[in-house]
Design a protein around this motif. Structure first.
Motif, PDB file in Angstrom:
ATOM      1  N   LEU A   1       0.781  -1.118   0.112  1.00  0.00           N
ATOM      2  CA  LEU A   1      -0.042  -0.049  -0.190  1.00  0.00           C
ATOM      3  C   LEU A   1       0.691   1.331   0.042  1.00  0.00           C
ATOM      4  O   LEU A   1       0.662   2.051   0.855  1.00  0.00           O
ATOM      5  CB  LEU A   1      -0.910   0.230   1.105  1.00  0.00           C
ATOM      6  N   GLY A   2       1.894   1.344  -1.099  1.00  0.00           N
ATOM      7  CA  GLY A   2       2.608   2.477  -1.001  1.00  0.00           C
ATOM      8  C   GLY A   2       3.580   2.706   0.111  1.00  0.00           C
ATOM      9  O   GLY A   2       3.618   4.056   0.353  1.00  0.00           O
ATOM     10  N   GLY A   3       3.981   1.622   0.920  1.00  0.00           N
ATOM     11  CA  GLY A   3       4.833   1.854   1.648  1.00  0.00           C
ATOM     12  C   GLY A   3       4.310   2.319   3.189  1.00  0.00           C
ATOM     13  O   GLY A   3       4.878   2.279   4.135  1.00  0.00           O
ATOM     14  N   GLN A   4       3.147   2.070   3.355  1.00  0.00           N
ATOM     15  CA  GLN A   4       2.207   2.186   4.618  1.00  0.00           C
ATOM     16  C   GLN A   4       1.732   1.010   5.157  1.00  0.00           C
ATOM     17  O   GLN A   4       1.644   1.113   6.240  1.00  0.00           O
ATOM     18  CB  GLN A   4       0.872   3.134   4.207  1.00  0.00           C
ATOM     19  N   ALA A   5       1.896  -0.032   4.624  1.00  0.00           N
ATOM     20  CA  ALA A   5       1.546  -1.332   5.272  1.00  0.00           C
ATOM     21  C   ALA A   5       2.759  -2.216   5.323  1.00  0.00           C
ATOM     22  O   ALA A   5       3.700  -2.085   4.523  1.00  0.00           O
ATOM     23  CB  ALA A   5       0.591  -2.238   4.382  1.00  0.00           C
TER      24      ALA A   5
END
Length: 356
Positions: free
Chosen positions: A151-155
């Motif tokens: 998730l774009g580096g958020q997960a």
């Protein structure tokens, strides 16, 4: 314990949730900067943390007694560090999976930095369940696997820890199947943690949120005997009195509203949050009650010796407006004598009797 700091006007225009994120920053500051904070805030933070820690520890003990690993899902985790503290404790191997669901923008800087790094320190690798090996070239300890970032580096996903960004106000049926995928098991005892989260949501949203987990941990062809479901909520309540109105007005001035507080005008109303969803049992205690009857006198004496507190009446008034509620839902086949029914905070007298 106090309302968050004022929010910049331009921030309010561009991000309506910045005030909620600020409450997370304030809570983290209260934990990290105790010498710089008023004693009233420090005592409230201690009572809250100690009570929830005891509930989590007891949950781990009950899971161990059943010979099962357990899962913990911290919703609205913000900058909470409970996972890392548990990984430094004696019950770390009892945790099969730990999930932290956070509003985007509340991720701690250290998590962001680590999640995008190929090499982890030995301590973090061990906590996350990542296998470490000795380098064949030198004496360094390195990780032997990558940590999946999504998730774009958020997960972040490891064998034991999962960091998931989401807005809990969205319909859970739309977000949870994608977030949890096959990581969350309906067969294991699972504890949900809500610390000052549901009070910021509409009653309908929080009810849908709890019901999703109730349905997930209900018998199904895939899981005929689901794991026990537990839930802990910490938040303010009973805000219809003079003190509560002052608190609400201060929060409104900072662009913060508490729609989730209205259905719970009294301590007695708090357990209904769980009972209406078919939980087997539920109970609520104010922080004042917990401080007076559930924490050992020797520990209270130790705390009082750390810093002077003159505002005793004010402290009691604040602690009367914050509560911890816990509930447990056992399977239909479980008897009324199930040990899970006994899960909960124990008064000091009961603790002493059990030791004797």
């Amino acid at each position: 314990m106090y309302p968050p700091a004022p929010v910049n006007r331009s921030e309010r225009v561009h991000d309506a949730d910045v005030a909620i994120r600020q409450t997370d920053s304030d809570a983290a500051l209260a934990r990290l900067s105790a010498p710089l904070r008023p004693p009233l805030i420090n005592i409230g933070t201690y009572v809250r943390s100690e009570a929830i820690d005891r509930l989590v520890e007891q949950w781990l003990e009950l899971s161990a007694a059943e010979g099962q690993l357990c899962q913990i899902v911290s919703l609205g985790a913000g900058s909470d560090t409970r996972f890392w503290r548990l990984m430094d404790g004696p019950q770390k191997e009892q945790i099969g999976a730990y999930f932290e669901l956070r509003l985007s923008g509340c991720e701690p800087e250290e998590s962001n930095g680590h999640s995008q790094s190929e090499k982890w320190s030995q301590h973090y690798s061990r906590s996350l369940g990542v296998r470490s090996v000795r380098s064949p070239i030198d004496a360094r300890t390195i990780t032997s696997e990558m940590i999946p970032v999504d998730l774009g580096g958020q997960a972040l996903h490891s064998s034991r820890y999962h960091l998931l960004p989401c807005d809990l106000r969205n319909p859970p049926a739309d977000i949870f199947p994608v977030l949890f995928e096959d990581y969350l098991s309906p067969a294991l005892p699972t504890l949900l943690l809500f610390e000052c989260v549901l009070v910021y949501m509409s009653p309908e949203s929080s009810s849908n949120l709890i019901q999703w987990f109730v349905d997930f941990f209900s018998p199904s062809p895939r899981t005929p005997s689901p794991g026990t479901l537990g839930c802990t909520v910490y938040e303010m309540f009973g805000l219809q009195d003079a003190f509560g109105q002052v608190m609400m007005n201060n929060l409104r001035a900072r662009n913060v509203s508490l729609p989730g507080a209205k259905p719970y005008p009294s301590l007695e109303s708090l357990p209904t949050r769980f009972l209406r969803h078919g939980f087997t049992s539920a109970k609520a205690l104010t922080l004042r009650n917990i401080k007076s009857n559930y924490i050992e006198p020797s520990e209270l004496e130790r705390i009082s010796s750390l810093e002077m507190l003159d505002e005793v009446e004010e402290l009691n008034l604040v602690l009367e407006h914050y509560a911890i509620t816990w509930g447990v839902k056992t399977s239909a086949s479980a008897t009324t004598m199930s040990p899970w029914i006994e899960w909960g905070l124990r008064p000091v007298e009961q603790q002493l009797a059990e030791i004797a």
